[in-house]
Design a protein around this motif. Structure first.
Motif, PDB file in Angstrom:
ATOM      1  N   ASP A 179      15.826   8.330   6.955  1.00 14.10           N
ATOM      2  CA  ASP A 179      16.422   8.743   8.273  1.00 14.10           C
ATOM      3  C   ASP A 179      17.882   8.352   8.165  1.00 14.10           C
ATOM      4  N   ARG A 180      18.363   7.414   7.709  1.00 16.83           N
ATOM      5  CA  ARG A 180      19.868   7.038   7.615  1.00 16.83           C
ATOM      6  C   ARG A 180      20.822   8.023   7.097  1.00 16.83           C
ATOM      7  N   PHE A 181      20.171   8.922   6.362  1.00 15.08           N
ATOM      8  CA  PHE A 181      21.285  10.066   5.658  1.00 15.08           C
ATOM      9  C   PHE A 181      20.911  11.305   6.264  1.00 15.08           C
ATOM     10  N   VAL A 182      20.548  11.545   7.486  1.00 10.63           N
ATOM     11  CA  VAL A 182      20.291  12.670   8.015  1.00 10.63           C
ATOM     12  C   VAL A 182      21.641  13.280   8.363  1.00 10.63           C
ATOM     13  N   LEU A 183      22.622  12.503   9.040  1.00  7.02           N
ATOM     14  CA  LEU A 183      23.688  12.944   9.479  1.00  7.02           C
ATOM     15  C   LEU A 183      24.676  13.358   8.246  1.00  7.02           C
ATOM     16  N   GLY A 184      24.505  12.600   7.247  1.00  9.28           N
ATOM     17  CA  GLY A 184      25.521  12.923   6.060  1.00  9.28           C
ATOM     18  C   GLY A 184      24.969  14.119   5.085  1.00  9.28           C
ATOM     19  N   GLY A 185      23.844  14.473   5.607  1.00 10.23           N
ATOM     20  CA  GLY A 185      23.236  15.798   4.637  1.00 10.23           C
ATOM     21  C   GLY A 185      22.718  15.313   3.252  1.00 10.23           C
ATOM     22  N   PHE A 186      22.137  14.085   3.479  1.00 12.11           N
ATOM     23  CA  PHE A 186      21.361  13.719   2.262  1.00 12.11           C
ATOM     24  C   PHE A 186      22.118  13.486   0.877  1.00 12.11           C
ATOM     25  N   HIS A 187      23.454  13.946   0.817  1.00 10.29           N
ATOM     26  CA  HIS A 187      24.365  13.669  -0.447  1.00 10.29           C
ATOM     27  C   HIS A 187      24.552  12.242  -0.745  1.00 10.29           C
ATOM     28  N   GLY A 188      24.129  11.969  -2.038  1.00  7.59           N
ATOM     29  CA  GLY A 188      24.100  10.682  -2.498  1.00  7.59           C
ATOM     30  C   GLY A 188      22.846   9.842  -2.020  1.00  7.59           C
ATOM     31  N   ALA A 189      21.872  10.514  -1.605  1.00 11.52           N
ATOM     32  CA  ALA A 189      20.661   9.594  -1.177  1.00 11.52           C
ATOM     33  C   ALA A 189      19.650   9.091  -1.987  1.00 11.52           C
ATOM     34  N   ALA A 190      19.388   9.866  -2.960  1.00 10.88           N
ATOM     35  CA  ALA A 190      18.399   9.534  -4.002  1.00 10.88           C
ATOM     36  C   ALA A 190      18.928   8.349  -4.596  1.00 10.88           C
ATOM     37  N   TRP A 191      19.781   8.094  -5.071  1.00  8.89           N
ATOM     38  CA  TRP A 191      20.131   6.920  -5.754  1.00  8.89           C
ATOM     39  C   TRP A 191      20.162   5.687  -4.810  1.00  8.89           C
ATOM     40  N   HIS A 192      20.633   5.888  -3.666  1.00  5.61           N
ATOM     41  CA  HIS A 192      20.722   4.848  -2.643  1.00  5.61           C
ATOM     42  C   HIS A 192      19.188   4.408  -2.145  1.00  5.61           C
ATOM     43  N   LEU A 193      18.435   5.521  -1.906  1.00  7.76           N
ATOM     44  CA  LEU A 193      17.142   5.290  -1.561  1.00  7.76           C
ATOM     45  C   LEU A 193      16.335   4.213  -2.563  1.00  7.76           C
ATOM     46  N   ILE A 194      16.490   4.634  -3.824  1.00  2.37           N
ATOM     47  CA  ILE A 194      15.740   3.817  -4.633  1.00  2.37           C
ATOM     48  C   ILE A 194      16.204   2.400  -4.602  1.00  2.37           C
ATOM     49  N   GLU A 195      17.378   2.241  -4.494  1.00  3.28           N
ATOM     50  CA  GLU A 195      18.155   0.892  -4.323  1.00  3.28           C
ATOM     51  C   GLU A 195      17.456   0.089  -3.010  1.00  3.28           C
ATOM     52  N   ALA A 196      17.167   0.920  -1.846  1.00  2.46           N
ATOM     53  CA  ALA A 196      16.720   0.464  -0.830  1.00  2.46           C
ATOM     54  C   ALA A 196      15.603   0.055  -0.924  1.00  2.46           C
ATOM     55  N   GLU A 229       0.904  -1.383   0.088  1.00  2.00           N
ATOM     56  CA  GLU A 229      -0.069  -0.027  -0.028  1.00  2.00           C
ATOM     57  C   GLU A 229       0.946   1.215  -0.078  1.00  2.00           C
ATOM     58  N   LEU A 230       0.369   2.585  -0.536  1.00  2.00           N
ATOM     59  CA  LEU A 230       0.830   3.749  -0.186  1.00  2.00           C
ATOM     60  C   LEU A 230       1.394   4.166   0.687  1.00  2.00           C
ATOM     61  N   GLY A 231       0.775   4.028   1.901  1.00  2.00           N
ATOM     62  CA  GLY A 231       0.939   4.258   3.336  1.00  2.00           C
ATOM     63  C   GLY A 231       2.226   3.806   3.540  1.00  2.00           C
ATOM     64  N   ASP A 232       2.410   2.020   3.607  1.00  2.00           N
ATOM     65  CA  ASP A 232       3.426   1.311   3.801  1.00  2.00           C
ATOM     66  C   ASP A 232       4.861   1.779   3.117  1.00  2.00           C
ATOM     67  N   GLY A 233       4.679   1.914   1.784  1.00  2.00           N
ATOM     68  CA  GLY A 233       5.701   2.380   1.000  1.00  2.00           C
ATOM     69  C   GLY A 233       6.350   3.769   1.528  1.00  2.00           C
ATOM     70  N   MET A 234       5.425   4.604   1.950  1.00  2.00           N
ATOM     71  CA  MET A 234       6.168   5.977   2.261  1.00  2.00           C
ATOM     72  C   MET A 234       6.729   5.825   3.775  1.00  2.00           C
ATOM     73  N   ASP A 235       6.210   4.743   4.557  1.00  2.00           N
ATOM     74  CA  ASP A 235       6.779   4.808   5.924  1.00  2.00           C
ATOM     75  C   ASP A 235       8.135   3.986   5.871  1.00  2.00           C
ATOM     76  N   ARG A 236       8.251   3.077   4.673  1.00  2.00           N
ATOM     77  CA  ARG A 236       9.505   2.600   4.544  1.00  2.00           C
ATOM     78  C   ARG A 236      10.459   3.520   3.804  1.00  2.00           C
ATOM     79  N   LEU A 237       9.921   4.383   2.956  1.00  2.00           N
ATOM     80  CA  LEU A 237      10.913   5.526   2.216  1.00  2.00           C
ATOM     81  C   LEU A 237      11.481   6.389   3.440  1.00  2.00           C
ATOM     82  N   THR A 238      10.681   6.983   4.376  1.00  2.00           N
ATOM     83  CA  THR A 238      11.064   7.651   5.514  1.00  2.00           C
ATOM     84  C   THR A 238      12.062   7.075   6.367  1.00  2.00           C
ATOM     85  N   GLY A 239      11.845   5.745   6.578  1.00  2.00           N
ATOM     86  CA  GLY A 239      12.575   4.836   7.529  1.00  2.00           C
ATOM     87  C   GLY A 239      13.943   4.815   6.863  1.00  2.00           C
ATOM     88  N   GLU A 240      13.759   4.551   5.485  1.00  2.00           N
ATOM     89  CA  GLU A 240      15.529   4.269   5.121  1.00  2.00           C
ATOM     90  C   GLU A 240      16.128   5.798   4.904  1.00  2.00           C
TER      91      GLU A 240
END
Length: 387
Positions: A353-370, A340-351
């Protein structure tokens, strides 16, 4: 004073030099035009045809002399090359030469005791099948009007054009942006595309449009290319509130059977961080506040593009403060038949959060992969963060 030729007197040096220059100019212009026509596929294919015709007797001699090293089936090589390089009319000449070569080989090659080097029915069927395939390919290119030599690179050019149009403009210090686009099934074309521009006085306004065309992959790639060019012309030429109505009218005029699309339009003030978000049936955006650490959905109201005329698109407003992050994405990233859409958005935000300290540099490609690595749908993700 013009030099004149009388009797057997040769031309004056100046007149001779002028005539030589004109002849050289005509020859150079003719060669350049022929080269351009040849490169684009509009010129004659005599050069390729001559080379392939010469290869047929060469292969025939090699087969007669050394049938174990140059099998009779080697005639498929020029036939295969001809299917890629020649027009249908030229292919018939090449096929005639190949047929004559097969008859010569059949007459000169004595059947060996163990059968090597013979012209068998299988040999004839193999050569004929390859020739038929090449002729079908050449006739298809001729029928659709694809340049016969440049046809293979046209799709590559179109793909690169989409990528160039999807490039994001540089942002002032203190801002970071990046985008990742993944077509369905590993194809080169996608129904998702991004256009962006710096508008307003001094380029202080960033406008980004993320669009998801109905369909996916190659089926939606041609419509995505057309829409990206049209939307790119509209972006910055109209006030932000008029962009989606104009895009909706453009889709309606196309009268496509499957002509709808979803789109989200971001208008961001790079000085203050204030933004407006317009949506046409698109999935909500997500904003992470640096103070709270929570993700908030930003859902604007608006119907799909290309459904009905006179549609209204009401924006949602917000502000990106230092440390905040805004993510725009298409539904292929967060929604699948099994999720479902809600589950997918929860998974996206959970992943994410791992890039917060790094400033989200390089996050877009890695988020799609994850989040959506093996999803058979077009996926696009845009991340904008403020340092």
């Amino acid at each position: 004073m013009r030099a004149r030729r009388t009797g057997g007197t040769p031309l004056a040096p100046a007149a001779w030099w002028l005539r030589a220059q004109k002849s050289w100019h005509r020859a150079r212009t003719g060669v350049r035009r022929s080269a351009v026509d040849y490169f684009r596929g509009g010129g004659s294919d005599w050069l390729a045809l001559t080379a392939l015709l010469l290869s047929v007797p060469a292969l025939t001699v090699a087969t007669v002399v050394q049938p174990l090293w140059a099998a009779p089936e080697s005639l498929v090589l020029p036939i295969l090359a001809g299917g890629l390089l020649l027009r249908p009319a030229s292919l018939l000449a090449l096929y005639t030469a190949a047929g004559v070569a097969l008859m010569v080989e059949a007459a000169l090659l004595d059947p060996w005791p163990n059968g090597e080097g013979r012209i068998t029915p299988g040999t004839i069927l193999t050569v004929a099948a390859v020739g038929l395939s090449g002729l079908l390919v050449a006739q298809f290119r001729s029928r659709v009007g694809v340049p016969w030599r440049r046809g293979g690179t046209m799709l590559f050019d179109l793909r690169e054009r989409i990528r160039v149009q999807s490039k994001l403009p540089p942002l002032p210090p203190g801002w970071h942006r990046e985008m990742a686009l993944r077509p369905a099934g590993g194809q080169s074309f996608s129904g998702d595309f991004v256009i962006a521009a710096r508008t307003g006085p001094g380029g202080r306004i960033l406008e980004v449009v993320l669009t998801d065309v109905s369909g996916k992959g190659m089926d939606a790639g041609s419509r995505a290319l057309l829409l990206s060019g049209a939307f790119g012309g509209l972006l910055g030429s109209l006030p932000p509130h008029a962009f989606l109505p104009a895009a909706n009218g453009y889709l309606l005029r196309q009268d496509w059977e499957e002509g709808f699309a979803t789109s989200v339009h971001l208008v961001l003030d790079l000085d203050s961080g204030d933004y407006e978000l317009y949506s046409a049936g698109h999935v909500p955006a997500l904003q992470r506040g640096a103070g709270s650490g929570e993700w908030e959905e930003k859902a604007a109201e608006g119907p799909l593009l290309g459904v009905y005329d006179g549609a209204a698109f009401d924006p949602v407003k917000g502000t990106l403060r230092p440390g905040d992050v805004l993510m725009l994405f298409t539904d292929g990233l967060v929604e699948t038949p099994e999720r479902e859409l809600g589950d997918g958005m929860d998974r996206l935000t959970g992943e994410a959060d791992r890039f917060v300290l790094g400033g989200f540099h390089g996050a877009a490609w890695h988020l799609i992969e994850a989040v959506a690595r093996d999803v058979n749908d077009d996926r696009a993700l845009l991340v904008i963060s403020r340092d």
